[in-house]
Design a protein around this motif. Structure first.
Motif, short mmCIF file in Angstrom:
data_model
loop_
_atom_site.label_atom_id
_atom_site.label_comp_id
_atom_site.label_asym_id
_atom_site.label_seq_id
_atom_site.Cartn_x
_atom_site.Cartn_y
_atom_site.Cartn_z
N GLY A 82 31.87 -95.75 58.75
CA GLY A 82 32.22 -94.46 58.15
C GLY A 82 30.98 -93.67 57.75
N THR A 83 30.01 -94.36 57.19
CA THR A 83 28.76 -93.70 56.80
C THR A 83 27.98 -93.24 58.02
OG1 THR A 83 28.62 -95.04 54.80
CG2 THR A 83 26.59 -94.02 55.55
N LEU A 84 27.88 -94.08 59.02
CA LEU A 84 27.14 -93.68 60.23
C LEU A 84 27.76 -92.45 60.89
CD1 LEU A 84 26.35 -97.15 61.83
CD2 LEU A 84 24.77 -95.62 60.64
N ILE A 85 29.06 -92.44 60.99
CA ILE A 85 29.73 -91.30 61.62
C ILE A 85 29.62 -90.06 60.73
CG2 ILE A 85 31.99 -90.44 62.33
CD1 ILE A 85 32.52 -93.27 63.39
N ALA A 86 29.70 -90.24 59.42
CA ALA A 86 29.53 -89.09 58.52
C ALA A 86 28.12 -88.52 58.61
CB ALA A 86 29.84 -89.51 57.08
N LEU A 87 27.13 -89.37 58.77
CA LEU A 87 25.75 -88.87 58.94
C LEU A 87 25.61 -88.06 60.22
CD1 LEU A 87 23.67 -91.93 57.71
CD2 LEU A 87 24.00 -89.74 56.54
N VAL A 88 26.27 -88.50 61.27
CA VAL A 88 26.26 -87.72 62.52
C VAL A 88 26.93 -86.38 62.30
CG1 VAL A 88 27.21 -87.64 64.86
CG2 VAL A 88 26.13 -89.72 64.03
N ALA A 89 28.06 -86.39 61.58
CA ALA A 89 28.77 -85.15 61.32
C ALA A 89 27.93 -84.19 60.49
CB ALA A 89 30.10 -85.44 60.61
#
Length: 140
Positions: free
Chosen positions: A94-101
């Motif tokens: 979730g954190t990795l994808i949020a950082l991409v977002a």
């Protein structure tokens, strides 16, 4: 105070915090879902996409995939309100994808998602620490 009364007020406090954060983030969630719907529709139909324009295709894919960050936040939040932990993969991915977002988002969208970002940071720390503590106490 009786233990069940403390537990109920504790969960009520968590529920109110969660409700407030989700209400404050609702504009960001709405716009993210709208963008993901438009991007996903363009990917499925092929309209407005040139096969030679990789940036449009990448933006569409990222728009759809980054919705998982909201799903991960919702699941971590729900389990936090239950006072139970999630699998370690939820906070990590979730954190990795949020950082991409966040990397591909305008600052205004990040401001609207700010309360959710702060809650996500807290919940990631809470779940990982709690899991480590529970694992340590179970082994030893």
């Amino acid at each position: 105070m009786q233990p069940e009364m403390v537990e109920r007020s504790f969960r009520t406090g968590r529920s109110l915090i969660s409700l407030l954060v989700w209400l404050l983030c609702s504009p960001a969630i709405f716009w993210h879902c709208m963008f993901a719907t438009l991007a996903g529709g363009s990917l499925l139909t092929g309209e407005h996409l040139s096969p030679f324009d990789a940036s449009e295709v990448l933006a569409g894919v990222l728009g759809v995939v980054t919705l998982f960050a909201w799903v991960a936040l919702g699941w971590m939040d729900y389990r936090w309100m239950e006072d139970r932990t999630v699998h370690w993969a939820w906070p990590v991915f979730g954190t990795l994808i949020a950082l991409v977002a966040v990397a591909f988002t305008h600052i205004l969208a990040v401001i609207f998602a700010g309360p959710g970002i702060l809650l996500a940071i807290y919940l990631c720390i809470w779940h990982i620490r709690r899991t480590r503590r529970d694992t340590a106490s179970a082994t030893g």
